[in-house]
Enzyme design. Structure first.
Site, PDB file in Angstrom:
ATOM      1  N   CYS A 260      29.752  -0.449  20.367  1.00  0.00           N
ATOM      2  CA  CYS A 260      28.625  -1.360  20.106  1.00  0.00           C
ATOM      3  C   CYS A 260      29.084  -2.763  20.486  1.00  0.00           C
ATOM      4  O   CYS A 260      30.130  -2.962  21.085  1.00  0.00           O
ATOM      5  CB  CYS A 260      28.234  -1.288  18.634  1.00  0.00           C
ATOM      6  SG  CYS A 260      29.402  -2.125  17.559  1.00  0.00           S
TER       7      CYS A 260
ATOM      8  N   ARG B  34      17.774  -5.489  12.631  1.00  0.00           N
ATOM      9  CA  ARG B  34      18.510  -4.284  12.208  1.00  0.00           C
ATOM     10  C   ARG B  34      18.919  -4.397  10.741  1.00  0.00           C
ATOM     11  O   ARG B  34      19.011  -3.397  10.031  1.00  0.00           O
ATOM     12  CB  ARG B  34      19.768  -4.103  13.066  1.00  0.00           C
ATOM     13  CG  ARG B  34      19.529  -3.602  14.472  1.00  0.00           C
ATOM     14  CD  ARG B  34      20.849  -3.252  15.135  1.00  0.00           C
ATOM     15  NE  ARG B  34      21.669  -2.484  14.221  1.00  0.00           N
ATOM     16  CZ  ARG B  34      22.987  -2.670  14.058  1.00  0.00           C
ATOM     17  NH1 ARG B  34      23.609  -3.606  14.738  1.00  0.00           N
ATOM     18  NH2 ARG B  34      23.673  -1.922  13.223  1.00  0.00           N
TER      19      ARG B  34
ATOM     20  N   ARG C 200      34.023   1.576  19.003  1.00  0.00           N
ATOM     21  CA  ARG C 200      33.893   1.970  17.595  1.00  0.00           C
ATOM     22  C   ARG C 200      34.410   3.410  17.491  1.00  0.00           C
ATOM     23  O   ARG C 200      33.656   4.369  17.486  1.00  0.00           O
ATOM     24  CB  ARG C 200      32.445   1.866  17.134  1.00  0.00           C
ATOM     25  CG  ARG C 200      31.883   0.455  17.199  1.00  0.00           C
ATOM     26  CD  ARG C 200      32.441  -0.516  16.177  1.00  0.00           C
ATOM     27  NE  ARG C 200      32.099  -0.209  14.809  1.00  0.00           N
ATOM     28  CZ  ARG C 200      30.970  -0.618  14.213  1.00  0.00           C
ATOM     29  NH1 ARG C 200      30.089  -1.296  14.909  1.00  0.00           N
ATOM     30  NH2 ARG C 200      30.708  -0.314  12.964  1.00  0.00           N
TER      31      ARG C 200
ATOM     32  N   ASP D 273      31.744  -8.954   7.790  1.00  0.00           N
ATOM     33  CA  ASP D 273      30.319  -9.166   8.072  1.00  0.00           C
ATOM     34  C   ASP D 273      29.865 -10.563   7.703  1.00  0.00           C
ATOM     35  O   ASP D 273      28.784 -10.982   8.116  1.00  0.00           O
ATOM     36  CB  ASP D 273      29.466  -8.136   7.317  1.00  0.00           C
ATOM     37  CG  ASP D 273      29.726  -6.729   7.811  1.00  0.00           C
ATOM     38  OD1 ASP D 273      29.335  -5.780   7.111  1.00  0.00           O
ATOM     39  OD2 ASP D 273      30.341  -6.574   8.878  1.00  0.00           O
TER      40      ASP D 273
ATOM     41  N   LYS E 140      21.545  -2.667   3.514  1.00  0.00           N
ATOM     42  CA  LYS E 140      21.529  -1.776   4.686  1.00  0.00           C
ATOM     43  C   LYS E 140      22.708  -0.816   4.651  1.00  0.00           C
ATOM     44  O   LYS E 140      22.550   0.384   4.841  1.00  0.00           O
ATOM     45  CB  LYS E 140      21.619  -2.614   5.957  1.00  0.00           C
ATOM     46  CG  LYS E 140      21.931  -1.819   7.228  1.00  0.00           C
ATOM     47  CD  LYS E 140      22.023  -2.662   8.476  1.00  0.00           C
ATOM     48  CE  LYS E 140      23.385  -3.254   8.688  1.00  0.00           C
ATOM     49  NZ  LYS E 140      24.388  -2.334   9.242  1.00  0.00           N
ATOM     50  N   ASN E 141      23.897  -1.341   4.340  1.00  0.00           N
ATOM     51  CA  ASN E 141      25.106  -0.513   4.448  1.00  0.00           C
ATOM     52  C   ASN E 141      25.287   0.428   3.272  1.00  0.00           C
ATOM     53  O   ASN E 141      26.228   1.223   3.249  1.00  0.00           O
ATOM     54  CB  ASN E 141      26.326  -1.396   4.648  1.00  0.00           C
ATOM     55  CG  ASN E 141      26.303  -2.063   6.007  1.00  0.00           C
ATOM     56  OD1 ASN E 141      25.485  -1.705   6.858  1.00  0.00           O
ATOM     57  ND2 ASN E 141      27.166  -3.025   6.218  1.00  0.00           N
TER      58      ASN E 141
HETATM   59  C1  EPZ Z   1      31.002  -0.399   8.105  1.00  0.00           C
HETATM   60  O1  EPZ Z   1      31.236  -0.063   9.468  1.00  0.00           O
HETATM   61  C2  EPZ Z   1      29.776  -1.302   8.112  1.00  0.00           C
HETATM   62  N1  EPZ Z   1      28.635  -0.565   8.660  1.00  0.00           N
HETATM   63  C3  EPZ Z   1      30.062  -2.528   8.973  1.00  0.00           C
HETATM   64  O2  EPZ Z   1      28.917  -3.380   8.891  1.00  0.00           O
HETATM   65  C4  EPZ Z   1      31.260  -3.265   8.387  1.00  0.00           C
HETATM   66  O3  EPZ Z   1      31.576  -4.375   9.204  1.00  0.00           O
HETATM   67  C5  EPZ Z   1      32.465  -2.313   8.322  1.00  0.00           C
HETATM   68  O4  EPZ Z   1      32.110  -1.134   7.565  1.00  0.00           O
HETATM   69  C6  EPZ Z   1      33.683  -2.952   7.668  1.00  0.00           C
HETATM   70  O5  EPZ Z   1      33.327  -3.365   6.372  1.00  0.00           O
HETATM   71  C7  EPZ Z   1      27.961   0.275   7.851  1.00  0.00           C
HETATM   72  O6  EPZ Z   1      28.311   0.474   6.694  1.00  0.00           O
HETATM   73  C8  EPZ Z   1      26.758   0.949   8.440  1.00  0.00           C
HETATM   74  P1  EPZ Z   1      35.115   0.893   9.390  1.00  0.00           P
HETATM   75  P2  EPZ Z   1      32.321   1.098   9.835  1.00  0.00           P
HETATM   76  O7  EPZ Z   1      35.132   2.335   9.655  1.00  0.00           O
HETATM   77  O8  EPZ Z   1      32.221   2.186   8.836  1.00  0.00           O
HETATM   78  C9  EPZ Z   1      38.239   1.090  12.941  1.00  0.00           C
HETATM   79  C10 EPZ Z   1      27.222  -4.786   9.700  1.00  0.00           C
HETATM   80  O9  EPZ Z   1      27.269  -5.879  10.279  1.00  0.00           O
HETATM   81  N2  EPZ Z   1      38.027   2.544  12.922  1.00  0.00           N
HETATM   82  O10 EPZ Z   1      35.561   0.402   8.052  1.00  0.00           O
HETATM   83  O11 EPZ Z   1      32.149   1.445  11.251  1.00  0.00           O
HETATM   84  C11 EPZ Z   1      37.016   0.341  13.473  1.00  0.00           C
HETATM   85  O12 EPZ Z   1      37.025   0.318  14.883  1.00  0.00           O
HETATM   86  C12 EPZ Z   1      28.177  -3.686  10.092  1.00  0.00           C
HETATM   87  O13 EPZ Z   1      26.438  -4.514   8.762  1.00  0.00           O
HETATM   88  C13 EPZ Z   1      38.852   3.371  13.668  1.00  0.00           C
HETATM   89  O14 EPZ Z   1      39.751   2.913  14.351  1.00  0.00           O
HETATM   90  O15 EPZ Z   1      33.660   0.300   9.649  1.00  0.00           O
HETATM   91  C14 EPZ Z   1      37.182  -1.030  12.880  1.00  0.00           C
HETATM   92  O16 EPZ Z   1      38.092  -1.758  13.684  1.00  0.00           O
HETATM   93  C15 EPZ Z   1      29.069  -4.072  11.268  1.00  0.00           C
HETATM   94  N3  EPZ Z   1      38.625   4.707  13.642  1.00  0.00           N
HETATM   95  C16 EPZ Z   1      37.841  -0.738  11.520  1.00  0.00           C
HETATM   96  O17 EPZ Z   1      38.375   0.587  11.611  1.00  0.00           O
HETATM   97  C17 EPZ Z   1      37.626   5.262  12.896  1.00  0.00           C
HETATM   98  O18 EPZ Z   1      37.488   6.505  12.892  1.00  0.00           O
HETATM   99  C18 EPZ Z   1      36.892  -0.772  10.325  1.00  0.00           C
HETATM  100  O19 EPZ Z   1      35.909   0.167  10.578  1.00  0.00           O
HETATM  101  C19 EPZ Z   1      36.802   4.411  12.143  1.00  0.00           C
HETATM  102  C20 EPZ Z   1      37.019   3.059  12.160  1.00  0.00           C
END
Ligand code: EPZ
Length: 416
Positions: A116, A397, A121, A305, A22-23
């Site tokens: 979410c 999802r 997020r 995850d 998915k990711n």
């Molecule tokens: C991706 O989410 C994945 N989703 C998530 O999988 C996964 O848990 C995550 O990466 C970490 O590996 C997809 O790829 C669609 P991040 P993403 O940006 O990109 C903070 C699942 O279960 N942050 O690496 O949103 C954020 O709040 C899902 O399949 C900021 O502060 O993750 C989090 O605490 C859940 N500002 C941390 O960074 C930003 O602009 C990591 O987020 C962006 C993120």
């Protein structure tokens, strides 16, 4: 509303091919609009998040249709640059369309994706990298109005290795003049899969999988056919299920190196694990050992995850395991549901202490989020009696056919 019913206590046996990731496919679907032509995706999982992305592509003016087991996109007639609120709210990760729409159209208008189940997020890192490439982004009334007709490549350092921000930066950089160098980029395997897709399309991207990624913008693009990489978190989920319920399973179409921190944890817990040539075999007696402390971290660390499903596998272990969730603020919502099944879990902020109990008991539970829902599947398989799981739309999802997959492995599970 549908729910999943499990009669726990059956050992799992058999072989299963792992679905597409998915990711990986979500950013690849966003990337497909960079080319005003045809994209063919093989191994694309049938997921509600994929259908949400298809609705966005069609809204933008693209064709996106399943042709047998292949998903075919034609972005030749792309005519819009806005993603309306109702489509953005279906899937938070649709923010990754921002970079690709800007790169292709020079404009983009998205409603803020919002938070979410895992907590707020924020997208500040996404907006920062796009502004550093020269985009003008205004946030007005929950809407992002972006102009990026003259994006300029440059060196950009991410303040943290955000997966989504890294992907957005790569996609926007494909439309920028000159070279972009991303430092402190996320290293997740899904980003390497995105890079492989983009290079197949004719873009020039290199370094994915490391912390430094280089993109040469404005390359001519071509039709592309790509096979989506296997889903390492789905693989981790089924390994955790076999570890918890006991048995011996073989997963095929899987890259062991992508989930080595998870298999290492399950091995420490007492499972026998063999891997190689695109397959992983796990054997478990069902009674596991506690494994000390599990700290989630950006790849190649322990994946956030997989936290919930590995926690579920350890609920009947001997001793106590400490989980420290370092990525998301609110990723223990599954704990209350697991405790309804007899689990002993104490949470304080980002720390959860799991003390093994002699037995879990079937109960009526509800999914709180995607991976929390998967954890209920794992716990239900190990519990005595019947577990009924509601709000399974969360699971759908990210899991193409969890009931069919687990039935293949001998689980007494059905959807109704
Ligand atoms: C991706 O989410 C994945 N989703 C998530 O999988 C996964 O848990 C995550 O990466 C970490 O590996 C997809 O790829 C669609 P991040 P993403 O940006 O990109 C903070 C699942 O279960 N942050 O690496 O949103 C954020 O709040 C899902 O399949 C900021 O502060 O993750 C989090 O605490 C859940 N500002 C941390 O960074 C930003 O602009 C990591 O987020 C962006 C993120």
């Amino acid at each position: 509303m549908s729910h999943i019913t499990i009669q726990g206590g059956t050992r799992l046996e058999g072989t299963l091919a792992v679905q597409g990731a998915k990711n990986s496919v979500l950013p690849i679907l966003a990337a497909s609009i960079l080319h005003p032509g045809r994209t063919v995706l093989r191994g694309c999982p049938h997921l509600s998040d994929v259908e949400a992305s298809i609705r966005i592509l069609r809204h933008l003016g693209c064709r996106a249709d399943w042709e047998g087991e292949e998903l075919v996109i034609d972005a030749g007639d792309l005519s819009r640059w806005d993603v309306p609120d109702h489509l953005m709210r279906e899937m938070r990760s649709s923010v990754v369309f921002l970079g690709s729409i800007l790169a292709r159209m020079g404009w983009a208008e998205l409603s803020h994706p919002g938070g979410c189940e895992l907590g707020p997020r924020p997208i500040d890192l996404h907006l920062s990298v796009l502004r550093q490439l020269g985009a003008d982004i205004r946030e007005e009334g929950g809407c992002l109005r972006c102009t990026g007709q003259h994006l300029e490549g440059r060196e950009i350092t991410l303040s943290m290795p955000s997966v989504g921000a890294t992907e957005n930066a790569i996609l926007a950089a494909c439309g920028a003049q000159g070279e972009t160098v991303l430092l402190n980029a996320a290293r997740e395997p899904e980003i390497a899969d995105l890079q492989e897709f983009l290079c197949g399309m004719g873009c020039r991207v290199k370094g994915a999988g490391s912390s430094t990624i280089c993109v040469q913008g404005r390359q001519p693009t071509r039709d592309v056919c790509h096979t989506v990489m296997p889903d390492r978190i789905v693989a981790a989920t089924y390994l955790a299920a076999a570890a918890a319920a006991g048995g011996e399973i073989e997963l095929t179409r899987v890259h062991h190196s992508h989930l080595s921190t998870v298999t290492a944890a399950l091995h420490t817990a007492g499972c026998q694990i063999y891997s190689g040539a695109g397959r992983i075999v796990l054997r478990s007696e069902g009674r596991l050992r506690s494994i000390g402390t599990v700290r989630t971290a950006p790849y190649p660390g322990f994946p956030t995850d997989a936290q919930a499903v590995v926690m579920a596998a350890l609920l009947r272990s001997q001793g106590a395991t400490v989980f420290v969730e370092n990525i998301f603020e609110n990723r223990y919502r599954h704990v209350d549901e697991l405790c309804r099944m007899g689990a002993d879990i104490r949470v304080a902020d980002r720390v959860a202490v799991v003390t093994g109990v002699p037995a879990l008991y079937g109960a009526q539970v509800r999914c709180t989020d995607l991976r929390g829902g998967a954890a209920l599947l794992v716990a239900g398989l190990a519990a005595r009696g019947e577990t009924q799981i509601g709000d399974i739309f969360h699971i759908q999802r990210g899991y193409q056919d969890p009931v069919g997959d687990l039935r293949k492995l001998g689980a007494e599970i059905q959807i109704s």
